[in-house]
Each structure stands twice: as structure tokens, then as C-alpha cells.
Design a protein around this motif. Structure first.
Motif, PDB file in Angstrom:
ATOM      1  N   THR A 153       9.363  -6.432  10.539  1.00 50.99           N
ATOM      2  CA  THR A 153       9.137  -5.217   9.742  1.00 50.99           C
ATOM      3  C   THR A 153       9.299  -3.964  10.602  1.00 50.99           C
ATOM      4  N   VAL A 154      10.076  -3.017  10.101  1.00 46.09           N
ATOM      5  CA  VAL A 154      10.255  -1.737  10.797  1.00 46.09           C
ATOM      6  C   VAL A 154       9.840  -0.627   9.830  1.00 46.09           C
ATOM      7  N   ILE A 155       8.904   0.190  10.274  1.00 48.72           N
ATOM      8  CA  ILE A 155       8.371   1.250   9.406  1.00 48.72           C
ATOM      9  C   ILE A 155       8.581   2.611  10.059  1.00 48.72           C
ATOM     10  N   ASN A 156       9.192   3.500   9.310  1.00 43.40           N
ATOM     11  CA  ASN A 156       9.319   4.898   9.730  1.00 43.40           C
ATOM     12  C   ASN A 156       8.089   5.647   9.265  1.00 43.40           C
ATOM     13  N   THR A 157       7.427   6.321  10.152  1.00 38.09           N
ATOM     14  CA  THR A 157       6.251   7.050   9.677  1.00 38.09           C
ATOM     15  C   THR A 157       5.939   8.219  10.615  1.00 38.09           C
ATOM     16  N   HIS A 158       5.197   9.205  10.128  1.00 41.35           N
ATOM     17  CA  HIS A 158       4.588  10.151  11.044  1.00 41.35           C
ATOM     18  C   HIS A 158       3.092  10.263  10.728  1.00 41.35           C
ATOM     19  N   ASP A 159       2.613   9.184  10.084  1.00 43.66           N
ATOM     20  CA  ASP A 159       1.210   9.136   9.702  1.00 43.66           C
ATOM     21  C   ASP A 159       0.403   8.449  10.803  1.00 43.66           C
ATOM     22  N   MET A 160      -0.505   9.176  11.426  1.00 42.25           N
ATOM     23  CA  MET A 160      -1.254   8.631  12.574  1.00 42.25           C
ATOM     24  C   MET A 160      -2.226   7.528  12.154  1.00 42.25           C
ATOM     25  N   ASN A 161      -2.675   7.562  10.888  1.00 44.41           N
ATOM     26  CA  ASN A 161      -3.531   6.459  10.419  1.00 44.41           C
ATOM     27  C   ASN A 161      -2.763   5.142  10.475  1.00 44.41           C
ATOM     28  N   GLU A 219      -3.705   1.845  12.464  1.00 52.44           N
ATOM     29  CA  GLU A 219      -4.032   0.637  11.696  1.00 52.44           C
ATOM     30  C   GLU A 219      -3.072  -0.520  11.974  1.00 52.44           C
ATOM     31  N   ILE A 220      -1.772  -0.247  11.940  1.00 52.78           N
ATOM     32  CA  ILE A 220      -0.823  -1.376  11.915  1.00 52.78           C
ATOM     33  C   ILE A 220       0.252  -1.295  13.001  1.00 52.78           C
ATOM     34  N   GLY A 221       0.136  -0.338  13.929  1.00 54.59           N
ATOM     35  CA  GLY A 221       1.202  -0.157  14.917  1.00 54.59           C
ATOM     36  C   GLY A 221       1.192  -1.178  16.042  1.00 54.59           C
ATOM     37  N   GLU A 222       1.703  -2.377  15.767  1.00 58.57           N
ATOM     38  CA  GLU A 222       1.719  -3.416  16.813  1.00 58.57           C
ATOM     39  C   GLU A 222       2.744  -3.097  17.882  1.00 58.57           C
ATOM     40  N   LYS A 223       3.846  -2.464  17.447  1.00 55.89           N
ATOM     41  CA  LYS A 223       4.800  -1.934  18.420  1.00 55.89           C
ATOM     42  C   LYS A 223       5.263  -0.575  17.892  1.00 55.89           C
ATOM     43  N   LEU A 230      -4.337   1.064   1.975  1.00 56.12           N
ATOM     44  CA  LEU A 230      -4.093  -0.171   1.220  1.00 56.12           C
ATOM     45  C   LEU A 230      -2.628  -0.610   1.357  1.00 56.12           C
ATOM     46  N   ILE A 231      -1.727   0.365   1.264  1.00 56.23           N
ATOM     47  CA  ILE A 231      -0.290   0.051   1.357  1.00 56.23           C
ATOM     48  C   ILE A 231       0.036  -0.441   2.775  1.00 56.23           C
ATOM     49  N   ASP A 232      -0.500   0.247   3.779  1.00 57.75           N
ATOM     50  CA  ASP A 232      -0.291  -0.179   5.179  1.00 57.75           C
ATOM     51  C   ASP A 232      -0.759  -1.613   5.386  1.00 57.75           C
ATOM     52  N   ASN A 233      -1.974  -1.886   4.902  1.00 61.23           N
ATOM     53  CA  ASN A 233      -2.536  -3.228   5.095  1.00 61.23           C
ATOM     54  C   ASN A 233      -1.714  -4.281   4.355  1.00 61.23           C
ATOM     55  N   LEU A 234      -1.252  -3.911   3.160  1.00 60.79           N
ATOM     56  CA  LEU A 234      -0.429  -4.846   2.376  1.00 60.79           C
ATOM     57  C   LEU A 234       0.857  -5.188   3.139  1.00 60.79           C
ATOM     58  N   ILE A 235       1.482  -4.170   3.708  1.00 65.02           N
ATOM     59  CA  ILE A 235       2.727  -4.403   4.463  1.00 65.02           C
ATOM     60  C   ILE A 235       2.442  -5.308   5.664  1.00 65.02           C
ATOM     61  N   GLN A 236       1.335  -5.030   6.340  1.00 65.10           N
ATOM     62  CA  GLN A 236       1.022  -5.854   7.516  1.00 65.10           C
ATOM     63  C   GLN A 236       0.711  -7.304   7.117  1.00 65.10           C
ATOM     64  N   GLU A 237      -0.039  -7.473   6.031  1.00 67.83           N
ATOM     65  CA  GLU A 237      -0.355  -8.834   5.561  1.00 67.83           C
ATOM     66  C   GLU A 237       0.912  -9.602   5.214  1.00 67.83           C
ATOM     67  N   TYR A 247      13.888  -9.433   7.004  1.00 66.27           N
ATOM     68  CA  TYR A 247      13.662  -8.103   7.579  1.00 66.27           C
ATOM     69  C   TYR A 247      13.134  -7.185   6.491  1.00 66.27           C
ATOM     70  N   LEU A 248      12.096  -6.430   6.813  1.00 66.62           N
ATOM     71  CA  LEU A 248      11.546  -5.472   5.850  1.00 66.62           C
ATOM     72  C   LEU A 248      11.547  -4.084   6.489  1.00 66.62           C
ATOM     73  N   PHE A 249      12.166  -3.130   5.802  1.00 65.81           N
ATOM     74  CA  PHE A 249      12.234  -1.760   6.319  1.00 65.81           C
ATOM     75  C   PHE A 249      11.488  -0.840   5.357  1.00 65.81           C
ATOM     76  N   CYS A 250      10.706   0.056   5.900  1.00 67.12           N
ATOM     77  CA  CYS A 250       9.938   0.978   5.057  1.00 67.12           C
ATOM     78  C   CYS A 250      10.122   2.398   5.599  1.00 67.12           C
ATOM     79  N   ASP A 251      10.538   3.303   4.726  1.00 66.36           N
ATOM     80  CA  ASP A 251      10.695   4.697   5.135  1.00 66.36           C
ATOM     81  C   ASP A 251       9.495   5.485   4.615  1.00 66.36           C
ATOM     82  N   GLU A 252       8.626   5.840   5.524  1.00 62.79           N
ATOM     83  CA  GLU A 252       7.399   6.574   5.193  1.00 62.79           C
ATOM     84  C   GLU A 252       6.740   6.027   3.925  1.00 62.79           C
TER      85      GLU A 252
END
Lengths: 255, 219
Positions: free
Chosen positions: A191-199, A203-207, A175-182, A158-163
């Protein structure tokens, strides 16, 4: 897979999470979005086991967290990696020391084996010349990469990322978003990512789950979020002029 | 864990020896001078200056005064280092990894502070040395008389009493600042406030425990 069932969390009179039910699938980048104060960080801390929900259950591949013993919880946490908003690197250790830390604490590997593993993950996050630097000597983007390297060094489930891309320039953020997705795909991690970044959402919002005032307001994918009629979601998504124009174009195209 | 303990011994004990030696030397000298200036009757033997210096340094100045200094130096270091880890989420990072953060951060400090009596033993020695130098070279007490006074009515339990106090103070110096660092909330400004608060509380607890232990062990 992580299943969340009717999770409630309060701090005194403040009822922060109000019955959240969802599930995060393995091998996908799952995003939790919402405005500041919507309960994202509290929700993530509940997923990490740092906060105990008053009601509801969180299940990790069939293991209900609240039913685990202290030792089982500790074992489960060793299967989790976390990238904190401010990276949370140990500032008295070098980059190499930071990444090697979990290996030193929880494995019986030799120094050479640990060094090989550290070299491998640092190379994986495209950091090859920073082994002996201290966190204060590297840039914000590099810190995030070190934090990702530290999070994946134990092969987590499990990978968790806070913003993860807050405070970064748009190019580094992507680059960081793509790295996390890769990494999520490569190691088949939940992987669960907390974000309020629309990019990141695009880019990576599969769910994506959208939180508002502690409730789960909406759930879907990055394709669906731009088509939804949910007012709270559209207000959030189209709060910037750029996205308003994109939506206008979409509506015109549809008509 | 062993390397952590050695690191803490280096930071907390060896890193403090310089200031302990410096303060003890001059405090010993001042105690000798003040005692000598107040014992000006020709009927009182000069050896009493050495006796008073020894008693003051062993019973009070080395264990208690040094501990107050350590509460400032070591206590502030402990609170600010743990507090900074708290506000920068490094403690959360440890917890998420499955590391017992209290055990990882506080336990080595408590064990390292078990070496503190050695620092106080050095403070006793240097304090008395400072007193002897001030007395002999300042013309307040002849060297032979001072040394005679040092050996006068020596009660070994007084040293034991001083070391019992030292061990208790060592525990206080390691734990109260750790508590203030570990459970603080806020940002950089609050780290500074927590350091100040921890120094105040550590000093207050040391002073109160000093009274209680003295009453229990010598009263």
C-alpha cells in the motif's frame, strides 16, 4: 514489493521528480509525504502507470513497468487498486454498481457470484445499507469507503491512495486510515498512500518517504520521523503548534 | 459493451426524437408557407409548393438543420458528461483499473450514432407532413396539388445523398464533442466552456462538410 529506481519526470521546463529511488514493501502501509507541489501526486501517477517517467524504472514484484507490453500493463493494472482524493466514483452508478464494475469488466463471474463478492467487500468496509444509493446521496466518509471497496474488490496486490482522508473530519479520517491499514495487513497488499496529514503519519506510517521539490529528502518510519534532525522534515512535521509542543516535550525528556 | 451501446442509443437517439419531431414539423410548415408566399404568379402551378418543400426538407433541412440541433443537444451532452468524468478523475479511475477509457466512453457513442439516419428519416417524414398540414389547412396549396408536387421529378439519389451526409455528420457529432470532453483541463467552469467550444466546432465542421459533400455528390 515496488522498487523505484532513479525516477525523473518533467512537464515542459518543470522538472517535477528528480531521481527518486526507494522501495515499498508488501504488507506495509507506505506513506509519501511532502508539501503541496512537492511532486507527490505526480509520483503516485508514475507508480500507477498514468505518467511515464523519462528516466528510471519502476518494478512491481520483478516486472519492470517500462518493459511490459500494452496487454501486460493492462493485466498489471488489474492487480492495482486506487483510492482517489475525490473518490472518483462513477456518479451514474449506484454504490453496488461502482463496486461491481471491475468484476463486470474483467471477470466471467455470474451475477450471483459478483453480488456475493460486492456484499462481502462492502461489509468489510462497514457499508451494509448503501447498496442502492448513488454517490451523490452518501457522505464523504462513505464515498471513501466505497472507493476502498471498489479498489479491493479484485483482490489487488497493490493499493494506492491519494490523500484518502482529505476533507474528512478527524474521527472519520482515523477510521479510514485504520481501515486501510487493516486491509493492507489482512490481504498482504503493498500500500502506498499520499498524504500531508500528520495524524496518518503517526497512526499508520510504517514507512515514510518525504519529498521536497521533487527530491526524496528523507526516508524512515513514524517512530523515526519525530526524532530526525533533517530541517526540511522537522519544518514540515512541526508546522502545527500541537506538534511543536510534542517536540518540545520530547527534547526536554531527552535532556 | 452491448449494454453500453444500447444505453447510448437510448440517450443519444431516442432521447432526441422529441425535439427532432417538434422542429421538423414546424420547419416543414414554415418552408411551405414561405414558398407559397413567394410563388404568387398564376402561371406557376401550386404543386411546385409540395415539390419545393420536399426538396428543401430532404436535401437540406432534415440532414443538416437537424444535425446542427443535434450538435447542440447531443454534442453538449457528450462533452459535458465526458468532461465531468475527466475533472472528477473518473477517467483516471477507468485507466487505473485497466479499462481503455477511450474505447469504453467514445466507441459506444460512435456506434450508437449509426442509428442517427433513422432519426433523420423521421425528420424528413415529419417535415413533409408539417408542410402538407400547413399548406392544406392554411390554404396555401390544395392537398392534391401538394401531394402531386411531392411526387414530381423524384430522384432517389437525393435521399441517398441525404443519408450519406447524415452518416458523416453522425460521426462528427459523436467524435468532436468526445474529443473536447476527453482532452479538456480544469474544473466545472471549463466543462461549460468545453461544451460551448465543442458545439461551435461541430457546427463549423458540419457546415463545411455539407458544402464539400454537396459539391462531390451533386455538383
Amino acid at each position: 514489493m515496488i522498487q523505484v529506481e532513479n525516477v525523473h519526470k518533467s512537464f515542459g521546463d518543470a522538472h517535477v521528480l528528480k531521481g527518486i529511488t526507494t522501495q515499498f514493501e508488501q504488507g506495509k502501509t507506505n506513506l509519501v509525504i511532502g508539501q503541496s507541489g512537492s511532486g507527490k501526486t505526480v509520483f503516485l501517477k508514475c507508480l500507477l502507470g498514468l505518467f511515464e517517467p523519462e528516466q528510471g524504472t519502476i518494478t512491481y514484484n520483478g516486472q519492470v513497468y517500462s518493459e511490459l507490453t500494452i496487454n501486460q500493463r493492462r493485466d498489471l493494472r488489474q492487480e492495482m487498486g486506487m483510492v482517489f482524493q475525490g473518490s472518483a466514483l462513477f456518479d451514474s452508478m449506484t454504490v453496488e454498481g461502482n463496486v461491481m464494475f471491475p468484476l463486470e469488466m474483467f471477470t466471467k463471474q455470474t451475477k450471483a457470484e459478483m453480488k456475493d463478492r460486492v456484499d462481502f467487500v462492502l461489509e468489510r468496509v462497514n457499508l451494509v445499507d448503501a447498496h442502492q444509493k448513488f454517490p451523490s446521496e452518501i457522505s464523504g466518509g462513505m464515498k471513501k469507503r466505497v472507493a476502498i471497496a471498489r479498489a479491493i474488490v479484485m483482490n489487488p496486490k497493490y493499493l494506492f491512495c491519494d490523500e484518502p482522508n482529505s476533507g474528512l473530519d478527524p474521527k472519520t479520517a482515523i477510521l479510514i486510515d485504520n481501515l486501510i491499514q487493516e486491509i493492507t495487513k489482512e490481504y498482504n497488499i503493498t500500500t502506498v498512500i499520499n498524504t500531508h496529514d500528520m495524524n496518518s503519519v503517526m497512526e499508520i506510517g510504517e514507512k515514510i518517504i518525504f519529498l521536497k521539490n521533487g527530491f526524496k529528502e528523507w526516508e524512515g518510519t513514524n517512530k523515526e520521523i519525530f526524532k530526525t534532525d533533517n530541517e526540511a522534515v522537522t519544518n514540515f512535521v512541526y508546522s502545527s503548534e500541537l506538534f511543536k509542543k510534542v517536540r518540545q516535550m520530547y527534547i526536554e525528556e531527552r535532556n | 459493451m452491448r449494454s453500453l451501446i444500447f444505453k447510448e442509443i437510448d440517450e443519444l437517439i431516442f432521447g432526441s426524437l422529441g425535439i427532432i419531431i417538434f422542429i421538423s414539423f414546424f420547419i416543414g410548415g414554415v418552408v411551405t408557407i414561405q414558398t407559397a408566399l413567394n410563388l404568387n404568379s398564376p402561371l406557376i402551378p401550386k404543386s411546385l409548393i409540395g415539390f419545393a418543400t420536399r426538396q428543401s426538407v430532404i436535401l437540406e433541412f432534415a440532414p443538416t438543420f437537424t444535425s446542427i440541433i443535434m450538435a447542440g443537444k447531443v454534442g453538449s451532452y457528450i462533452t459535458s458528461s465526458i468532461g465531468t468524468m475527466k475533472v472528477t478523475e473518473q477517467i483516471d479511475a477507468l485507466e487505473v483499473m485497466g479499462v481503455n477509457s477511450l474505447n469504453y466512453l467514445v466507441f459506444p457513442k460512435i456506434i450508437a450514432m449509426l442509428m442517427y439516419p433513422f432519426a433523420v428519416a423521421i425528420a424528413m417524414y415529419i417535415g413533409i407532413l408539417g408542410g402538407w398540414i400547413a399548406g392544406a389547412f392554411g390554404g396555401y396549396a390544395p392537398s392534391g396539388e401538394f401531394v402531386k408536387g411531392l411526387q414530381l421529378d423524384f430522384i432517389p439519389f437525393h435521399v441517398t445523398y441525404a443519408f450519406i451526409k447524415t452518416v458523416v455528420f453522425a460521426f462528427v457529432i459523436a467524435t468532436i464533442p468526445s474529443f473536447h470532453g476527453f482532452y479538456m483541463k480544469g474544473g466545472a467552469l471549463e466543462v461549460g466552456k468545453a461544451s460551448t467550444t465543442s458545439f461551435v466546432w461541430t457546427s463549423v465542421v458540419i457546415i463545411i462538410l455539407n458544402y464539400i459533400l454537396t459539391q462531390l455528390l451533386l455538383g
